[in-house]
Scaffold this motif. Structure first.
Motif, PDB file in Angstrom:
ATOM      1  N   CYS A  80       0.784  -1.233   0.000  1.00 23.35           N
ATOM      2  CA  CYS A  80       0.000   0.000   0.000  1.00 23.35           C
ATOM      3  C   CYS A  80       0.820   1.288   0.000  1.00 23.35           C
ATOM      4  N   GLN A  81       1.998   1.310   0.579  1.00 23.73           N
ATOM      5  CA  GLN A  81       2.826   2.520   0.552  1.00 23.73           C
ATOM      6  C   GLN A  81       4.299   2.125   0.582  1.00 23.73           C
ATOM      7  N   PRO A  82       4.855   1.776  -0.588  1.00 27.05           N
ATOM      8  CA  PRO A  82       6.251   1.351  -0.633  1.00 27.05           C
ATOM      9  C   PRO A  82       7.254   2.507  -0.628  1.00 27.05           C
ATOM     10  N   LEU A  83       6.757   3.750  -0.827  1.00 23.73           N
ATOM     11  CA  LEU A  83       7.653   4.899  -0.923  1.00 23.73           C
ATOM     12  C   LEU A  83       6.991   6.116  -0.285  1.00 23.73           C
ATOM     13  N   LEU A  84       7.799   6.948   0.353  1.00 26.06           N
ATOM     14  CA  LEU A  84       7.295   8.181   0.956  1.00 26.06           C
ATOM     15  C   LEU A  84       8.251   9.318   0.612  1.00 26.06           C
ATOM     16  N   SER A  85       7.710  10.389   0.042  1.00 26.41           N
ATOM     17  CA  SER A  85       8.513  11.580  -0.247  1.00 26.41           C
ATOM     18  C   SER A  85       8.479  12.481   0.980  1.00 26.41           C
ATOM     19  N   LEU A  86       9.660  12.886   1.457  1.00 20.67           N
ATOM     20  CA  LEU A  86       9.744  13.732   2.651  1.00 20.67           C
ATOM     21  C   LEU A  86      10.054  15.188   2.327  1.00 20.67           C
TER      22      LEU A  86
END
Length: 144
Positions: A80-86
């Protein structure tokens, strides 16, 4: 400057990986270095070999009373959320990244910015922004 280059001069690429066997990574600089250092995180992502489980990444630092605090910054799951932009989340070293849950591998990427204290570029930036504001055309009302 190339389109995918560092965000500003004096920046170098940063990256580390957290796994089941290497659950933490500490970013620190030489205490005798009299430059200012900023670590700007841009992406936290699961990499090849990750299981479909919750992977919680924490940032561990010190508060104003020099007490250790841990703050979760990402909860990644392959399905469901393999990547997160910070968005270049800025931290001041020393700082530790810890895989608080899950087995990873989780990759963290960003920029390490080194600013020499005698560098007065921030003053020049302030002057430029004021000039830019003065040159903006007045806002005209919308035509009906």
């Amino acid at each position: 400057m190339e389109p995918h280059g560092p965000p500003c001069p004096g920046s170098v690429l940063f990256g580390c990986e957290l796994t089941a066997s290497t659950k933490s990574y500490t970013f620190q600089v030489d205490e005798e270095d009299d430059s200012d250092h900023i670590l700007a995180l841009s992406v936290v992502c699961l990499t090849d070999g990750a299981k479909d489980e919750c992977n919680v990444v924490e940032v561990v630092g010190r508060n104003h009373e020099n007490q250790e605090i841990a703050v979760p910054v990402a909860n990644l799951k392959l399905s469901c959320q393999p990547l997160l932009s910070l968005d270049n989340f800025k931290l001041q070293p020393p700082v530790t990244f810890r895989l608080a849950a899950g087995s990873g591998p989780v990759h963290l990427a960003g920029w390490h910015r080194i600013m020499h204290r005698e560098d007065a570029s921030f003053e020049e930036d302030d002057d430029l922004s004021e000039e830019d504001e003065e040159e903006l055309p007045p806002i005209m009302p919308a035509k009906k």
